[in-house]
Design a protein around this motif. Structure first.
Motif, PDB file in Angstrom:
ATOM      1  N   ALA A 177       3.808 -33.449 -14.074  1.00 46.02           N
ATOM      2  CA  ALA A 177       4.339 -33.415 -12.543  1.00 46.02           C
ATOM      3  C   ALA A 177       5.311 -32.289 -12.399  1.00 46.02           C
ATOM      4  O   ALA A 177       5.806 -32.114 -11.413  1.00 46.02           O
ATOM      5  N   ILE A 178       5.751 -31.870 -13.516  1.00 41.72           N
ATOM      6  CA  ILE A 178       7.001 -30.758 -13.341  1.00 41.72           C
ATOM      7  C   ILE A 178       6.401 -29.625 -12.766  1.00 41.72           C
ATOM      8  O   ILE A 178       5.254 -29.283 -13.116  1.00 41.72           O
ATOM      9  N   SER A 179       6.969 -28.954 -11.755  1.00 37.12           N
ATOM     10  CA  SER A 179       6.643 -28.054 -10.946  1.00 37.12           C
ATOM     11  C   SER A 179       5.791 -26.657 -11.525  1.00 37.12           C
ATOM     12  O   SER A 179       4.828 -26.522 -11.447  1.00 37.12           O
ATOM     13  N   TYR A 222      14.089 -40.440 -11.563  1.00 33.73           N
ATOM     14  CA  TYR A 222      12.825 -39.825 -11.590  1.00 33.73           C
ATOM     15  C   TYR A 222      12.736 -38.191 -11.308  1.00 33.73           C
ATOM     16  O   TYR A 222      13.538 -37.583 -10.731  1.00 33.73           O
ATOM     17  N   GLY A 223      12.003 -37.553 -12.392  1.00 36.04           N
ATOM     18  CA  GLY A 223      11.997 -35.952 -12.038  1.00 36.04           C
ATOM     19  C   GLY A 223      10.445 -35.509 -12.316  1.00 36.04           C
ATOM     20  O   GLY A 223       9.529 -36.094 -12.923  1.00 36.04           O
ATOM     21  N   GLY A 224      10.273 -34.305 -11.453  1.00 42.99           N
ATOM     22  CA  GLY A 224       8.900 -33.762 -11.367  1.00 42.99           C
ATOM     23  C   GLY A 224       8.509 -33.587 -10.006  1.00 42.99           C
ATOM     24  O   GLY A 224       8.151 -34.323  -9.254  1.00 42.99           O
ATOM     25  N   SER A 225       8.777 -32.162  -9.747  1.00 43.54           N
ATOM     26  CA  SER A 225       8.290 -31.618  -8.352  1.00 43.54           C
ATOM     27  C   SER A 225       9.111 -32.490  -7.282  1.00 43.54           C
ATOM     28  O   SER A 225       8.356 -32.323  -6.171  1.00 43.54           O
ATOM     29  N   VAL A 226      10.164 -32.812  -7.349  1.00 41.73           N
ATOM     30  CA  VAL A 226      11.068 -33.432  -6.263  1.00 41.73           C
ATOM     31  C   VAL A 226      11.181 -32.393  -5.322  1.00 41.73           C
ATOM     32  O   VAL A 226      11.691 -31.378  -5.691  1.00 41.73           O
ATOM     33  N   ASN A 227      10.748 -32.635  -4.104  1.00 39.93           N
ATOM     34  CA  ASN A 227      10.861 -31.299  -2.909  1.00 39.93           C
ATOM     35  C   ASN A 227      11.367 -32.137  -1.730  1.00 39.93           C
ATOM     36  O   ASN A 227      11.271 -33.594  -1.690  1.00 39.93           O
ATOM     37  N   GLY A 246      14.323 -29.865 -10.461  1.00 42.61           N
ATOM     38  CA  GLY A 246      14.300 -28.693 -11.137  1.00 42.61           C
ATOM     39  C   GLY A 246      14.229 -27.443  -9.960  1.00 42.61           C
ATOM     40  O   GLY A 246      15.289 -27.140  -9.427  1.00 42.61           O
ATOM     41  N   GLY A 247      13.127 -26.903  -9.714  1.00 39.41           N
ATOM     42  CA  GLY A 247      12.649 -25.722  -8.780  1.00 39.41           C
ATOM     43  C   GLY A 247      13.334 -25.807  -7.537  1.00 39.41           C
ATOM     44  O   GLY A 247      14.186 -24.866  -6.962  1.00 39.41           O
ATOM     45  N   ALA A 248      13.331 -27.233  -6.930  1.00 44.25           N
ATOM     46  CA  ALA A 248      13.854 -27.291  -5.561  1.00 44.25           C
ATOM     47  C   ALA A 248      15.457 -27.407  -5.513  1.00 44.25           C
ATOM     48  O   ALA A 248      16.160 -27.406  -4.427  1.00 44.25           O
TER      49      ALA A 248
HETATM   50  C1  PEP Z   1      12.506 -30.524 -14.645  1.00 45.56           C
HETATM   51  O1  PEP Z   1      11.743 -29.884 -15.247  1.00 45.56           O
HETATM   52  O2  PEP Z   1      13.545 -31.298 -15.028  1.00 45.56           O
HETATM   53  C2  PEP Z   1      12.162 -30.750 -13.120  1.00 45.56           C
HETATM   54  C3  PEP Z   1      12.724 -31.724 -12.477  1.00 45.56           C
HETATM   55  O3  PEP Z   1      11.486 -29.798 -12.621  1.00 45.56           O
HETATM   56  P1  PEP Z   1      10.843 -29.697 -11.207  1.00 45.56           P
HETATM   57  O4  PEP Z   1      11.522 -30.378 -10.378  1.00 45.56           O
HETATM   58  O5  PEP Z   1      10.912 -27.980 -11.124  1.00 45.56           O
HETATM   59  O6  PEP Z   1       9.553 -29.940 -11.519  1.00 45.56           O
END
Ligand code: PEP
Length: 268
Positions: A177-179, A222-227, A246-248
């Motif tokens: 799920a990581i962007s 939770y982490g992974g493409s949170v936008n 991350g990216g956002a």
């Molecule tokens: C991360 O890799 O820690 C992360 C949250 O990345 P992204 O939000 O870009 O998926």
């Protein structure tokens, strides 16, 4: 900090490329939050910015936000070229430390055992560890998610005292799920039921190792493409104590709406 405080952790990874840009970004976040004009913003949101380590001591210490380091080393000092000890990170202003991020595991071969050693080093300090766990796409497709997460949690917490549990944060970050991994579809990423299931699983593993009441109080984010679009559905998972972004977190345009929605989560 109240128990309703929601953690928003910005993982900048290896960005931005200059201190000036990093300072500008922080300034813009602060300005944007100021303009929201919510007096209780900082009671409800615990913002943790994890910049590249080289900026830590120079980025200044925010009045409200905290700084985190993206990685630490398990040894306290000595001949470990290129590594940063917990004490050094603390001295540079870090109050949080990411441990076992999947990019560390994938690109630098960090093992479950090393994650455990890092966690031991961190709990001896005043820093709050954020232990990252998560399955990759292959493991998910093979139906191994439960086994992988259980293994990662059991290894990470090996011989960690129950007394340290309240200060540890766990980040569930499915690798797919990581962007930047680009393999997950946003429909999967958004599914609050999946995430809820993993939160339950992590608490169950912890209560098997320790005891239920203490395990239930461990903060899981939770982490992974949170936008700005999917944050609303993530906020529906009321057992989550926060998000790792991350990216956002690298643009005000994306990050401010996330902060704003996280602030207003109880009203939504
Ligand atoms: C991360 O890799 O820690 C992360 C949250 O990345 P992204 O939000 O870009 O998926």
């Amino acid at each position: 900090m109240s128990k309703n405080t929601f953690l928003v952790v910005a993982n900048w990874k290896m960005n931005p490329l200059t201190l000036k840009e990093a300072e500008r970004l922080v300034k813009n976040f602060e300005g944007g939050i100021e303009r929201l004009n919510k007096r209780d913003f900082w009671e409800k949101i615990n913002l943790i910015i994890c910049p590249p380590a080289i900026y830590l001591g120079r980025l200044g210490r925010g009045k409200h936000y905290s700084l985190g380091i993206q990685n630490i080393y398990s040894e306290t000092r000595g001949a470990f070229t290129g590594e940063i000890a917990v004490r050094m990170a603390e001295d540079a202003g870090a109050r949080y430390a990411l441990i076992g991020h999947s990019e560390r595991r994938i690109h630098f071969g960090e093992t479950d055992e090393q994650v455990n050693l890092k966690l031991h080093a961190c709990v001896k300090s005043l820093m709050t560890p954020i232990v990252c766990v998560g399955e990759n796409l292959e493991e998910r497709n093979n139906g191994e998610t439960t086994r992988v997460i259980s293994r990662q949690i059991r290894s990470a917490f090996h011989r960690i005292s129950i007394l340290n549990l309240p200060k540890i944060v766990i980040a569930y970050e499915p690798v797919w799920a990581i962007s930047t991994m680009k393999s997950g579809s946003s429909a999967e990423i958004d599914d609050p039921n999946d995430i809820m299931g993993i939160v339950i699983l992590i608490k169950k593993v912890l209560s098997d190792i320790y005891q239920k009441d203490v395990a239930d109080r461990v903060r899981i984010i939770y982490g992974g493409s949170v936008n700005p679009t999917n944050i609303a559905s993530l906020l529906e998972v009321n057992t989550l104590s926060g998000v790792l972004v991350g990216g956002a977190s690298l643009t005000v345009f994306d990050f401010l709406p996330i902060l704003r929605k996280a602030y207003g989560r109880e009203e939504e």
